[in-house]
Design a protein around this motif. Structure first.
Motif, PDB file in Angstrom:
ATOM      1  N   SER A   1       1.476   0.940  -5.068  1.00  0.00           N
ATOM      2  CA  SER A   1       0.717  -0.150  -4.522  1.00  0.00           C
ATOM      3  C   SER A   1       0.487  -1.121  -5.468  1.00  0.00           C
ATOM      4  N   THR A   2       0.235  -2.241  -4.941  1.00  0.00           N
ATOM      5  CA  THR A   2      -0.048  -3.562  -5.841  1.00  0.00           C
ATOM      6  C   THR A   2      -0.499  -4.638  -4.845  1.00  0.00           C
ATOM      7  N   ARG A   3      -1.209  -5.669  -5.510  1.00  0.00           N
ATOM      8  CA  ARG A   3      -1.634  -6.789  -4.686  1.00  0.00           C
ATOM      9  C   ARG A   3      -1.390  -7.849  -5.468  1.00  0.00           C
ATOM     10  N   VAL A   4      -0.969  -9.189  -5.092  1.00  0.00           N
ATOM     11  CA  VAL A   4      -0.635 -10.493  -5.565  1.00  0.00           C
ATOM     12  C   VAL A   4      -1.500 -11.596  -4.919  1.00  0.00           C
ATOM     13  N   THR A   5      -2.478 -11.927  -5.918  1.00  0.00           N
ATOM     14  CA  THR A   5      -3.123 -13.174  -5.443  1.00  0.00           C
ATOM     15  C   THR A   5      -2.435 -14.422  -5.325  1.00  0.00           C
ATOM     16  N   LYS A   6      -2.647 -15.315  -4.160  1.00  0.00           N
ATOM     17  CA  LYS A   6      -2.199 -16.512  -4.232  1.00  0.00           C
ATOM     18  C   LYS A   6      -2.087 -17.599  -5.652  1.00  0.00           C
TER      19      LYS A   6
ATOM     20  N   ASP B   1       0.799  -1.297   0.100  1.00  0.00           N
ATOM     21  CA  ASP B   1       0.116  -0.105  -0.137  1.00  0.00           C
ATOM     22  C   ASP B   1       0.818   1.076   0.061  1.00  0.00           C
ATOM     23  N   SER B   2       0.683   1.944  -1.066  1.00  0.00           N
ATOM     24  CA  SER B   2       1.317   3.286  -1.323  1.00  0.00           C
ATOM     25  C   SER B   2       2.835   3.328  -0.528  1.00  0.00           C
ATOM     26  N   ILE B   3       3.685   2.483  -0.999  1.00  0.00           N
ATOM     27  CA  ILE B   3       4.832   2.560  -0.396  1.00  0.00           C
ATOM     28  C   ILE B   3       5.974   3.590  -1.251  1.00  0.00           C
TER      29      ILE B   3
ATOM     30  N   GLY C   1       4.269   3.923   3.566  1.00  0.00           N
ATOM     31  CA  GLY C   1       3.432   2.905   3.140  1.00  0.00           C
ATOM     32  C   GLY C   1       3.649   1.573   4.103  1.00  0.00           C
ATOM     33  N   THR C   2       2.745   0.540   3.573  1.00  0.00           N
ATOM     34  CA  THR C   2       2.885  -0.651   4.393  1.00  0.00           C
ATOM     35  C   THR C   2       2.963  -1.855   3.533  1.00  0.00           C
ATOM     36  N   ILE C   3       3.742  -2.739   3.954  1.00  0.00           N
ATOM     37  CA  ILE C   3       3.755  -4.120   2.961  1.00  0.00           C
ATOM     38  C   ILE C   3       3.201  -5.310   3.979  1.00  0.00           C
ATOM     39  N   LEU C   4       2.177  -6.175   3.542  1.00  0.00           N
ATOM     40  CA  LEU C   4       1.665  -7.218   4.143  1.00  0.00           C
ATOM     41  C   LEU C   4       2.174  -8.377   3.199  1.00  0.00           C
TER      42      LEU C   4
ATOM     43  N   VAL D   1       0.594  -7.898 -15.320  1.00  0.00           N
ATOM     44  CA  VAL D   1       1.903  -7.052 -15.602  1.00  0.00           C
ATOM     45  C   VAL D   1       1.693  -5.692 -14.879  1.00  0.00           C
ATOM     46  N   LEU D   2       3.122  -5.285 -14.441  1.00  0.00           N
ATOM     47  CA  LEU D   2       3.089  -4.065 -13.468  1.00  0.00           C
ATOM     48  C   LEU D   2       4.301  -3.557 -14.436  1.00  0.00           C
ATOM     49  N   PHE D   3       3.882  -2.215 -15.041  1.00  0.00           N
ATOM     50  CA  PHE D   3       4.699  -1.241 -15.678  1.00  0.00           C
ATOM     51  C   PHE D   3       5.408  -0.174 -14.762  1.00  0.00           C
ATOM     52  N   MET D   4       6.578  -0.082 -14.617  1.00  0.00           N
ATOM     53  CA  MET D   4       7.030   1.163 -13.468  1.00  0.00           C
ATOM     54  C   MET D   4       8.032   1.794 -14.483  1.00  0.00           C
ATOM     55  N   GLU D   5       8.107   3.218 -14.154  1.00  0.00           N
ATOM     56  CA  GLU D   5       9.220   4.417 -14.544  1.00  0.00           C
ATOM     57  C   GLU D   5       9.358   5.186 -13.590  1.00  0.00           C
ATOM     58  N   HIS D   6      10.347   5.812 -13.256  1.00  0.00           N
ATOM     59  CA  HIS D   6      10.688   6.609 -12.323  1.00  0.00           C
ATOM     60  C   HIS D   6      10.196   6.361 -11.034  1.00  0.00           C
ATOM     61  N   GLY D   7       9.981   5.286 -10.660  1.00  0.00           N
ATOM     62  CA  GLY D   7       9.732   4.734  -9.356  1.00  0.00           C
ATOM     63  C   GLY D   7       8.177   4.870  -9.216  1.00  0.00           C
ATOM     64  N   CYS D   8       7.307   5.112 -10.487  1.00  0.00           N
ATOM     65  CA  CYS D   8       5.976   5.054 -10.328  1.00  0.00           C
ATOM     66  C   CYS D   8       5.403   4.062 -10.882  1.00  0.00           C
TER      67      CYS D   8
END
Lengths: 265, 255
Positions: free
Chosen positions: B36-41, B19-21, B71-74, B221-228
């Motif tokens: 932020s992101t989520r990964v399902t089992k 969550d918003s790290i 932010g938080t990571i669980l 798929v998660l696409f990142m650039e400049h930390g976002c």
């Protein structure tokens, strides 16, 4: 000319230059020996090692001294190792107090003469702590060499790449287990050569404990000289005995190096 | 009905919740900005993006190799916070594979795979060896068990590293550009192992430059650039109808 022939010529040239210098040196020694007009009495030396009286072995002062020196060396090597590793780990710990303590210990010990430290421990600390001369000697040497050993340990630990830490951590290992199983085994192999020369230094520095009347090899030698005036013979013999100890140390170290091969990633 | 609903809920319950790290190395440069992101089992999330986009840093945050500023990571319900205990717990559930392998050079292949089992899971040597042998067979290097890492090829080393990470029976596997340091002819053998894991239903977060592979194994798929995060989408939609212009430009360049 082939390369092989050239190499052989080089070897011959080296050997002849070396032989020429050896001859010159030998001539200087022999001439110097005549100039000082000293009568050598090497035949008297063996009985200061040991005598056999009626088939009973009686150790002489040099053997007694050697025994004391070996005890001091052995104990202070262990102490130096423990202090060195502890100090290195403290300096790299996350605790600021730990880092300070390590730093203060290191700077005080490294920046004052060993002789002064021995005197300080013997005349100031020993009466307070109520410890004897022998213990004071071990303490002083162990603390002195431990400070140097800690820097060697630290350099070795720092030389292990960050990836090894990360691999260990991400396998769920604690910091303690990471040090014990991953970092130190690799570091020890790298620091064995500098650690050996530190141990050799300790052997030689141990002669200084004779100043607080610990009857080590140096002190026994000095006593024999005071009685017999065999100055040259005894000092040569004592020097030879120290050389004997350090050569054995070096031999052990190179054996270790040979049988514990260095493996890099 | 109620039972069914709760069963369904536990199935879609994400095992990784981020969550918003945010994180910055120096005061000005943000390497991660409100991610932020989520990964399902059982899912495979692939992270792509240009160099320096923060994707490796993000991955390393997931098992606490990097600290986050906000932010938080669980992970599997455990918060990744300052508590050393939680961090250790999470690291035991999360396996990681690095770009440059980082095998322990002073141990044999078998010892590498045994180590954490013995120290962390407190297994006996015999128990550990049993699992290690199985894992080494699975990644195809069981004939190298007694060998030291420096005698192996890059591809073999990486496969051993995967076996080592699997030895703790992790719930999640992280792959940090696992094939980037390999010679081209060895990339295939490592990708095969990762693909098998995906097919076995392992939850994975994969940072990679291998687009064909990414498309094949990933669920999202998660696409990142400049930390976002620029875009995150199910794989097919991501490659066929990317929503963002920036994603389209990136894909045009690399596909």
């Amino acid at each position: 000319m082939t390369r092989k022939k050239k190499n052989v010529l080089h070897v011959y040239r080296d050997i002849s230059v070396f032989a020429a210098f050896s001859c010159l040196f030998g001539w200087l020694v022999v001439r110097g020996g005549r100039e000082i007009a000293y009568t050598w009495h090497w035949n008297q030396i063996p009985r200061y090692f040991f005598q056999v009286d009626d088939g009973v072995y009686v150790s002489g002062p040099l053997m007694n001294g050697l025994q004391v020196t070996l005890q001091i060396i052995g104990l202070s090597l262990v102490l130096a190792g423990i202090l060195g590793l502890t100090t290195a780990l403290l300096r790299m710990s996350t605790s600021p107090v730990g880092r300070w303590i390590a730093r203060i210990y290191l700077e005080i010990i490294r920046n004052t003469p060993l002789l002064v430290q021995i005197f300080f421990l013997y005349f100031v600390m020993a009466p307070i702590l109520d410890v004897g001369r022998f213990a004071t000697a071990v303490l002083a040497l162990g603390m002195f060499e431990g400070a140097y050993a800690s820097e060697i340990f630290r350099a070795g630990i720092c030389s292990i790449g960050r990836g090894q830490w990360e691999a260990a951590y991400s396998s769920g290992l604690s910091t303690f287990d990471t040090y014990r199983k991953v970092i130190l085994p690799q570091a020890i192999r790298r620091i064995l050569p500098p650690l050996t020369s530190q141990a050799v230094s300790l052997v030689k520095d141990s002669a200084l404990v004779s100043t607080i009347a610990v009857y080590d090899l140096t002190m026994e030698g000095r006593t024999v000289i005071a009685e017999t005036f065999l100055t040259f013979e005894i000092w040569f013999t004592v020097a030879g005995m120290y050389l004997f100890i350090t050569l054995i140390l070096s031999a052990i170290a190179s054996l270790l190096e040979k049988y514990v091969p260095q493996r890099t990633a | 009905m109620n039972e069914n609903a709760s069963g369904l809920k536990s199935q879609v319950q994400p095992i990784v919740v981020v969550d918003s790290i945010s994180k910055s190395f120096t005061h000005n440069v943000k390497v991660l900005d409100n991610v932020s992101t989520r990964v399902t089992k059982g899912d495979v999330l692939v992270i792509i993006g240009p160099s320096g986009s923060g994707k490796s840093t993000f991955l390393r945050c997931l098992n606490g190799l990097e600290d986050i500023d906000q932010g938080t990571i669980l992970i599997d319900g455990i918060p990744l916070d300052d508590h050393e205990k939680n961090r250790l717990k999470i690291r035991r559930e999360v396996g990681m594979v690095f770009q440059s392998f980082h095998l322990f050079p002073h141990m044999t292949v078998l010892e590498n795979v045994n180590l954490a089992q013995k120290l962390v899971r407190k297994k006996s040597k015999i128990e550990a060896t049993q699992l290690s042998k199985d894992l080494l067979q699975k990644v195809g290097v069981d004939d190298k068990a007694a060998v030291y890492p420096n005698e192996l090829s890059g591809g073999q080393q990486q496969r051993v590293a995967i076996a080592r990470a699997l030895a703790l029976m992790p719930k999640i596997m992280l792959f940090d550009e696992a094939t980037s340091a390999l010679d081209p002819e060895m990339i295939g053998e490592v990708l095969d192992v990762i693909r098998d894991l995906a097919n076995d239903g392992m939850t994975m977060v994969v940072v990679t430059h291998e687009m064909g592979f990414a498309r094949e194994v990933s669920d999202r798929v998660l696409f990142m650039e400049h930390g976002c995060v620029i875009e995150e989408a199910p794989t097919e939609r991501f490659f066929q109808q990317p929503a963002q212009e920036r994603t389209r430009a990136f894909l045009r360049k690399i596909l």
